[in-house]
Write an enzyme that holds these catalytic residues in place. Structure first.
Site, PDB file in Angstrom:
ATOM      1  CB  CYS A 135      65.454  62.052 -54.327  1.00  0.00           C
ATOM      2  SG  CYS A 135      63.983  62.500 -53.440  1.00  0.00           S
ATOM      3  NE  ARG A 157      59.545  64.634 -45.930  1.00  0.00           N
ATOM      4  CZ  ARG A 157      58.925  64.025 -46.918  1.00  0.00           C
ATOM      5  NH1 ARG A 157      57.628  64.140 -47.026  1.00  0.00           N
ATOM      6  NH2 ARG A 157      59.601  63.319 -47.788  1.00  0.00           N
ATOM      7  CD  GLN A 199      58.797  58.771 -48.436  1.00  0.00           C
ATOM      8  OE1 GLN A 199      59.837  58.816 -49.081  1.00  0.00           O
ATOM      9  NE2 GLN A 199      57.796  59.597 -48.630  1.00  0.00           N
ATOM     10  CG  ASP A 212      62.185  56.993 -51.187  1.00  0.00           C
ATOM     11  OD1 ASP A 212      61.515  57.042 -52.234  1.00  0.00           O
ATOM     12  OD2 ASP A 212      62.976  57.882 -50.821  1.00  0.00           O
ATOM     13  CG  HIS A 217      65.060  57.828 -55.740  1.00  0.00           C
ATOM     14  ND1 HIS A 217      65.381  57.764 -54.413  1.00  0.00           N
ATOM     15  CD2 HIS A 217      64.077  58.751 -55.861  1.00  0.00           C
ATOM     16  CE1 HIS A 217      64.635  58.636 -53.744  1.00  0.00           C
ATOM     17  NE2 HIS A 217      63.832  59.242 -54.596  1.00  0.00           N
ATOM     18  CE  LYS A 239      52.402  62.723 -55.496  1.00  0.00           C
ATOM     19  NZ  LYS A 239      52.877  63.484 -54.334  1.00  0.00           N
ATOM     20  CG  HIS A 266      61.419  60.830 -57.097  1.00  0.00           C
ATOM     21  ND1 HIS A 266      62.230  61.348 -56.123  1.00  0.00           N
ATOM     22  CD2 HIS A 266      61.649  61.555 -58.211  1.00  0.00           C
ATOM     23  CE1 HIS A 266      62.916  62.364 -56.637  1.00  0.00           C
ATOM     24  NE2 HIS A 266      62.575  62.508 -57.899  1.00  0.00           N
TER      25      HIS A 266
HETATM   26 ZN   LIG Z   1      62.550  60.737 -54.172  1.00  0.00          ZN
END
Ligand SMILES: [Zn+2]
Ligand SMILES: [Zn+2]
Length: 650
Positions: A345, A375, A393, A395, A397, A477, A523
């Protein structure tokens, strides 16, 4: 004697003397009831009592001193199971003290499906010890000792436990604010406890001790090491047996085991928590990426590739440096602090800003990124593919205007539904995780975002369980929880509205009126981490991946060397149709080769013998069943069409 009014579940009320025990009140109400109802009541392990201040689960022996409602807590209800499991922890501690009087007791909480108790003992417990403890527990159940609650002045409790040599109990009692403290007694055993407990030891219907592990006192590695015994307890032997069977099944389906058996991936000490995907595992990984990518066209996403390494300035702006630094890989080069990205992000926000002024006409912008993330998870928590340090991911945005928010959330939920349907994930529940105590951004934004998420989920026909305070520090979320065949719940897809990052990065767009406004940022991920998704899918399917995802889709198995040429032709025809096919040309027995292909969970086995070679056919075996022989072309056409990726992509 003053009287109180007690209300029961069926709405009936009774006037009873104040001080009547909850269990006796239930008994008085049951007098007029049918034999069947009385039998149900006799199984009650506790009572749910509400005196107007909220329902509480209490001992059946608890005295009722004011007007209230009372309902039985039955053994197979969630509260009943908690009561049984915690009572079973006491039962185990009592058994341990009978067998090993020198052992010191500490705490014994309830956990999912069971309980544990931590003991101080210089040596560990052996499997033989566990069997003896179980026997002693069964003896205590047979004794059916009454379990009674007592209240003691704190100083008295400290004195008594000190005399018993229970140093840990003394430390616990000294550390709690209550005075007096409540204790529970069963026979010679007494433990500090808030309760509730079953009325007698005979009310623990079925249990099993499952394992032993070391554990630090108060979970702190600087403290003494204790011995933790885990157990599971259920409302009936049948439920216990079913649970043990699920555990066995879970072991057989463990993705780490399947990953090795199917040659998909491995983990090595040289890169803790960072999987090596082998060729077959890489096929699965890339096919999942291809699948999500194939949906992106239809759902209007554009893919971007962003850096792995940034100056930490980026995360100081995003807020991650303060909130997430402990979980990041950071280092200094040339006097400058750098880090590997733990999420995409901040990089996406940076790019949004650098791309210059955005008009409302450009929005929504949907940036998708399969970038690798790292991580710094503690080494003790790393587990297979479910808890890793290196992950990616699906992922993305979304930057949009407030007016576009509802439509964006609806489109995302539709995409999740499409993907879950493709995998046959049927049992899905939604949770809404709201503002935590530590949060960034304005409260009004949070409230509006939480309302929008709730609205979107309901509009899509989902019931939503609210988990107060469980949101991320930057926004609320929704989690899409999927229940697998072993009744385990996994959150895969998530969607979050960001209440902080767009403002922190100073993101803007030009409104229709010519002014500037801050875009909303969403997200979202559907599969979540690809590593974790693969683990869950392997366990859910026991390694039998859907045909389109299987690393090897067709195993061509010749009956003998004589038909090797035809086997090669069949393999080539499969490959030409885009199927992943292997031919097993080893000089092994047919049965052996078929068994191997089945162990490799290859969905389609094409057996070819002399007749097939002569006729230009194959004899397929699918799902463990033989099918009639098929002409090669028909076979390849049928399997290739069945192997097509869901969602209409070629
Ligand atoms: Zn994000
Ligand atoms: Zn207790």
């Amino acid at each position: 004697m003053p009287e109180i009014t007690v209300t029961f579940e069926d709405g009936a009320t009774l006037r009873l003397p104040s001080g009547t025990m909850a269990g006796d009140a239930l008994g008085a109400h049951a007098e007029g009831a049918s034999g069947k109802q009385r039998k149900v009541l006799a199984r009650a392990v506790a009572a749910r009592v509400d005196d107007g201040g909220g329902a509480q689960v209490l001992d059946l022996s608890r005295a009722l001193t004011g007007d209230c409602s009372v309902a039985p807590v039955l053994p197979d209800s969630p509260a009943g199971l908690d009561t049984i499991r915690h009572s079973c922890a006491h039962l185990m501690a009592q058994a341990v003290k009978r067998l090993f009087p020198a052992v010191e007791i500490t705490i014994g909480p309830v956990i999912e499906n069971g309980f544990y108790y931590d003991f101080k003992r210089p040596e560990g417990f052996t499997p033989e010890d566990l069997a003896r403890i179980e026997d002693a527990m069964r003896a205590i159940v047979a004794e059916n000792l009454a379990v009674t609650r007592e209240e003691w002045p704190k100083a008295e409790a400290v004195r008594v436990f000190r005399e018993m040599g229970e140093r840990y109990k003394v430390e616990i009692i000294e550390g709690i604010p209550e005075d007096p403290v409540s204790l529970y007694r069963q026979g010679e055993f007494v433990d500090l406890c808030r309760g509730p407990h079953v009325p007698a030891t005979g009310h623990v219907p079925a249990f099993k001790l499952t394992s032993v592990a070391g554990a630090y006192w108060r979970g702190d590695a600087r403290n003494e090491m204790l011995q933790r015994i885990y157990g599971t307890a259920w409302a009936s032997q049948k439920d216990l047996d079913a649970h043990l069977k699920r555990l066995e099944e879970a072991k057989a389906r463990d993705h780490r085991r399947l990953g090795q058996q199917l040659g998909l991936f491995s983990l090595h000490g040289i890169a803790p928590g960072s999987p090596f995907f082998h060729p077959k595992g890489t096929v699965v990984y890339n096919t999942l990426v291809d699948y999500v990518r194939s949906l992106y066209g239809r759902y209007g996403y554009t893919e971007i590739i962003t850096p792995l390494v940034y100056k930490t300035e980026l995360w100081k702006t995003s807020g991650h440096y303060d909130a997430f630094r402990e979980d990041m890989f950071l280092w200094k080069s040339d006097e400058e602090e750098y880090g590997i990205k733990p999420m995409n992000c901040p990089g996406h926000c940076y790019l949004y800003k650098e791309l210059g002024k955005h008009s409302y006409r450009e929005l929504p912008l949907r940036f998708a990124d399969f970038g690798r993330l790292h991580r710094f998870e503690p080494s003790g928590t790393l587990t297979g593919l479910t808890r890793v340090r290196s992950l990616a991911q699906d992922d993305a945005h979304i930057y949009c205007t407030p007016e576009q928010l509802d439509a964006e959330l609806a489109a995302f939920i539709a995409m999740v539904r499409e993907v879950y349907d493709a995998f046959g994930f049927e049992r899905v529940e939604l949770t809404l995780q709201t503002r935590p105590e530590r949060f960034l951004g304005r409260v009004e934004l949070w409230d509006a975002a939480e309302a929008a998420l709730d609205r979107a989920a309901r509009a899509a026909g989902y019931a939503v369980t609210v988990l107060p305070g469980e949101g991320a520090f930057y926004g609320p979320k929704i989690g899409f929880d999927f229940k697998d065949v072993l009744e385990r719940t996994w959150t895969l897809a998530t969607v979050q509205i960001d209440c902080a990052m767009p403002e922190r990065f100073g993101l803007a767009y030009v409104t229709p009126e010519g002014g500037e406004a801050t875009p909303l940022m969403i997200h979202r991920a559907v599969l979540g981490s690809l590593e974790r998704f693969i683990a869950i899918l392997l366990e859910h399917t026991a390694g039998r991946l859907p045909l389109w995802l299987a690393p090897v889709q067709v195993a061509v198995v010749p009956v003998s060397e004589k038909v090797e040429a035809w086997a090669r032709r069949v393999r080539e025809a499969c490959a030409a149709a885009g199927l992943r096919a292997d031919a097993d040309l080893r000089n092994e027995k047919l049965g052996y080769k078929i068994r191997e292909a089945q162990l490799q969970k290859i969905p389609v086995i094409a057996v070819v013998g002399e007749r097939e070679a002569a006729d230009g056919t194959v004899a397929p075996r699918e799902g463990g069943e033989s099918r009639p022989a098929e002409a090669l072309e028909a076979f390849v056409g049928r399997v290739a069409s069945a192997a097509r990726m869901p969602g209409g992509a070629p």
